[in-house]
Design a protein around this motif. Structure first.
Motif, PDB file in Angstrom:
ATOM      1  N   ARG A 151       0.818  -1.220   0.000  1.00 35.56           N
ATOM      2  CA  ARG A 151       0.000   0.000   0.000  1.00 35.56           C
ATOM      3  C   ARG A 151       0.849   1.266   0.000  1.00 35.56           C
ATOM      4  O   ARG A 151       0.615   2.178  -0.777  1.00 35.56           O
ATOM      5  CB  ARG A 151      -0.933  -0.019   1.227  1.00 35.56           C
ATOM      6  CG  ARG A 151      -1.839   1.190   1.305  1.00 35.56           C
ATOM      7  CD  ARG A 151      -2.945   1.102   0.276  1.00 35.56           C
ATOM      8  NE  ARG A 151      -3.825   2.243   0.416  1.00 35.56           N
ATOM      9  CZ  ARG A 151      -4.180   3.035  -0.569  1.00 35.56           C
ATOM     10  NH1 ARG A 151      -3.764   2.787  -1.790  1.00 35.56           N
ATOM     11  NH2 ARG A 151      -4.968   4.056  -0.376  1.00 35.56           N
ATOM     12  N   ASN A 155       2.438   1.797  -3.591  1.00 35.32           N
ATOM     13  CA  ASN A 155       1.266   2.612  -3.948  1.00 35.32           C
ATOM     14  C   ASN A 155       0.165   1.816  -4.654  1.00 35.32           C
ATOM     15  O   ASN A 155      -0.461   2.301  -5.594  1.00 35.32           O
ATOM     16  CB  ASN A 155       1.671   3.813  -4.809  1.00 35.32           C
ATOM     17  CG  ASN A 155       2.542   4.766  -4.053  1.00 35.32           C
ATOM     18  OD1 ASN A 155       2.295   5.044  -2.887  1.00 35.32           O
ATOM     19  ND2 ASN A 155       3.571   5.267  -4.711  1.00 35.32           N
ATOM     20  N   LYS A 156      -0.079   0.598  -4.198  1.00 39.35           N
ATOM     21  CA  LYS A 156      -1.129  -0.220  -4.811  1.00 39.35           C
ATOM     22  C   LYS A 156      -2.472   0.059  -4.133  1.00 39.35           C
ATOM     23  O   LYS A 156      -2.536   0.369  -2.956  1.00 39.35           O
ATOM     24  CB  LYS A 156      -0.774  -1.706  -4.685  1.00 39.35           C
ATOM     25  CG  LYS A 156       0.459  -2.103  -5.475  1.00 39.35           C
ATOM     26  CD  LYS A 156       0.485  -3.574  -5.743  1.00 39.35           C
ATOM     27  CE  LYS A 156       1.724  -3.999  -6.493  1.00 39.35           C
ATOM     28  NZ  LYS A 156       1.714  -3.651  -7.877  1.00 39.35           N
ATOM     29  N   SER A 157      -3.539  -0.059  -4.914  1.00 35.25           N
ATOM     30  CA  SER A 157      -4.890   0.087  -4.365  1.00 35.25           C
ATOM     31  C   SER A 157      -5.230  -1.185  -3.591  1.00 35.25           C
ATOM     32  O   SER A 157      -4.578  -2.224  -3.756  1.00 35.25           O
ATOM     33  CB  SER A 157      -5.897   0.291  -5.489  1.00 35.25           C
ATOM     34  OG  SER A 157      -6.024  -0.905  -6.245  1.00 35.25           O
ATOM     35  N   PHE A 158      -6.281  -1.130  -2.763  1.00 33.01           N
ATOM     36  CA  PHE A 158      -6.680  -2.324  -2.024  1.00 33.01           C
ATOM     37  C   PHE A 158      -7.192  -3.415  -2.962  1.00 33.01           C
ATOM     38  O   PHE A 158      -7.047  -4.596  -2.673  1.00 33.01           O
ATOM     39  CB  PHE A 158      -7.705  -1.980  -0.943  1.00 33.01           C
ATOM     40  CG  PHE A 158      -7.062  -1.388   0.281  1.00 33.01           C
ATOM     41  CD1 PHE A 158      -6.364  -2.181   1.170  1.00 33.01           C
ATOM     42  CD2 PHE A 158      -7.121  -0.032   0.514  1.00 33.01           C
ATOM     43  CE1 PHE A 158      -5.744  -1.645   2.283  1.00 33.01           C
ATOM     44  CE2 PHE A 158      -6.513   0.522   1.622  1.00 33.01           C
ATOM     45  CZ  PHE A 158      -5.819  -0.290   2.513  1.00 33.01           C
ATOM     46  N   LYS A 159      -7.748  -3.030  -4.096  1.00 35.56           N
ATOM     47  CA  LYS A 159      -8.160  -4.013  -5.108  1.00 35.56           C
ATOM     48  C   LYS A 159      -6.925  -4.741  -5.652  1.00 35.56           C
ATOM     49  O   LYS A 159      -6.912  -5.971  -5.754  1.00 35.56           O
ATOM     50  CB  LYS A 159      -8.919  -3.283  -6.242  1.00 35.56           C
ATOM     51  CG  LYS A 159      -9.182  -4.142  -7.468  1.00 35.56           C
ATOM     52  CD  LYS A 159     -10.342  -5.097  -7.249  1.00 35.56           C
ATOM     53  CE  LYS A 159     -10.743  -5.768  -8.533  1.00 35.56           C
ATOM     54  NZ  LYS A 159     -10.361  -7.162  -8.607  1.00 35.56           N
ATOM     55  N   GLU A 160      -5.871  -3.961  -5.992  1.00 36.56           N
ATOM     56  CA  GLU A 160      -4.634  -4.566  -6.500  1.00 36.56           C
ATOM     57  C   GLU A 160      -3.977  -5.448  -5.438  1.00 36.56           C
ATOM     58  O   GLU A 160      -3.468  -6.528  -5.746  1.00 36.56           O
ATOM     59  CB  GLU A 160      -3.649  -3.472  -6.945  1.00 36.56           C
ATOM     60  CG  GLU A 160      -4.102  -2.703  -8.171  1.00 36.56           C
ATOM     61  CD  GLU A 160      -3.242  -1.487  -8.452  1.00 36.56           C
ATOM     62  OE1 GLU A 160      -2.939  -1.262  -9.642  1.00 36.56           O
ATOM     63  OE2 GLU A 160      -2.865  -0.761  -7.492  1.00 36.56           O
ATOM     64  N   ILE A 169     -10.960  -7.927  -0.537  1.00 33.89           N
ATOM     65  CA  ILE A 169     -10.641  -6.539  -0.198  1.00 33.89           C
ATOM     66  C   ILE A 169     -10.867  -6.320   1.295  1.00 33.89           C
ATOM     67  O   ILE A 169     -10.069  -5.649   1.959  1.00 33.89           O
ATOM     68  CB  ILE A 169     -11.480  -5.552  -1.039  1.00 33.89           C
ATOM     69  CG1 ILE A 169     -11.046  -5.627  -2.507  1.00 33.89           C
ATOM     70  CG2 ILE A 169     -11.353  -4.131  -0.515  1.00 33.89           C
ATOM     71  CD1 ILE A 169     -11.852  -4.758  -3.452  1.00 33.89           C
ATOM     72  N   SER A 172      -7.906  -7.507   3.190  1.00 35.28           N
ATOM     73  CA  SER A 172      -6.810  -6.547   3.042  1.00 35.28           C
ATOM     74  C   SER A 172      -7.024  -5.336   3.932  1.00 35.28           C
ATOM     75  O   SER A 172      -6.101  -4.881   4.622  1.00 35.28           O
ATOM     76  CB  SER A 172      -6.685  -6.082   1.586  1.00 35.28           C
ATOM     77  OG  SER A 172      -6.355  -7.150   0.743  1.00 35.28           O
TER      78      SER A 172
END
Length: 194
Positions: A151, A155-160, A169, A172
């Motif tokens: 994260r 810088n990844k989204s919670f979906k990624e 999700i 996460s």
């Protein structure tokens, strides 16, 4: 012969110093994520972080090949010191580019260090904060540490993140929540919070 994957850092360094290039590949594979994350946590720019990462390992290679490495049991910390010195050089250079000198008295405001973007005190405080934060992240359980890394450092989204880890999700988000709670608790115990 023992598999190189199971060898200690010092054994791999010795093999590399003796001419076995494959040994350095294992060292790099073992430490690259940690060192890159350390660099990126200060620089916050992918291109500059990659440059400093490459320069770090060029210095590592040069030092090992010239027999300048002799810190038994501390390879990662030695590499981090090299990276840290390069980070500080980068920040000093960046800060010096932000200063303006004016001969004319009408522009003395431009020589005021308090209005510059960063000064050395800011770098020291930022350095200490980043070290404390990294130590807290490293003390988290693996599942929480992965979430924080993905994260905040990638810088990844919670979906990624959920796709990457193969979980929902909500899982996460829950792990992130517990990671933050754990980090707050540890920060209080270590007196990192004022």
């Amino acid at each position: 012969m023992t598999s190189m994957k199971k060898m200690s850092d010092e054994e791999l360094v010795k093999l590399y110093a003796d001419g076995c290039n494959e040994a350095f590949g294992y060292l790099l594979l073992r430490h690259k994520d940690y060192i890159y994350t350390y660099i990126f946590s200060y620089i916050k720019n992918e291109d500059d972080s990659n440059d400093i990462f490459q320069e770090t390992f060029i210095k590592v290679i040069t030092s090992i090949r010239s027999s300048a490495y002799n810190e038994v049991g501390k390879f990662r910390f030695w590499v981090m010191r090299i990276a840290h010195n390069l980070i500080m050089d980068y920040m000093r250079a960046k800060a010096s580019n932000n200063t303006v000198s004016a001969e004319n008295e009408d522009f003395t405001l431009l020589n005021n260090k308090d209005i510059c973007d960063w000064n050395i005190e800011d770098f020291i405080i930022e350095d200490q904060t980043q070290r404390e934060l990294l130590s807290l992240v490293n003390e988290l359980p693996e599942s929480q540490r992965q979430i924080v890394h993905l994260r905040f450092y990638e810088n990844k989204s919670f979906k990624e993140i959920s796709d990457h880890l193969g979980c929902s999700i909500n899982t996460s988000l829950g792990r992130m929540r517990y990671a933050i709670l754990n980090m707050r608790k540890m920060a209080k115990e270590k007196n990192y919070l004022n």
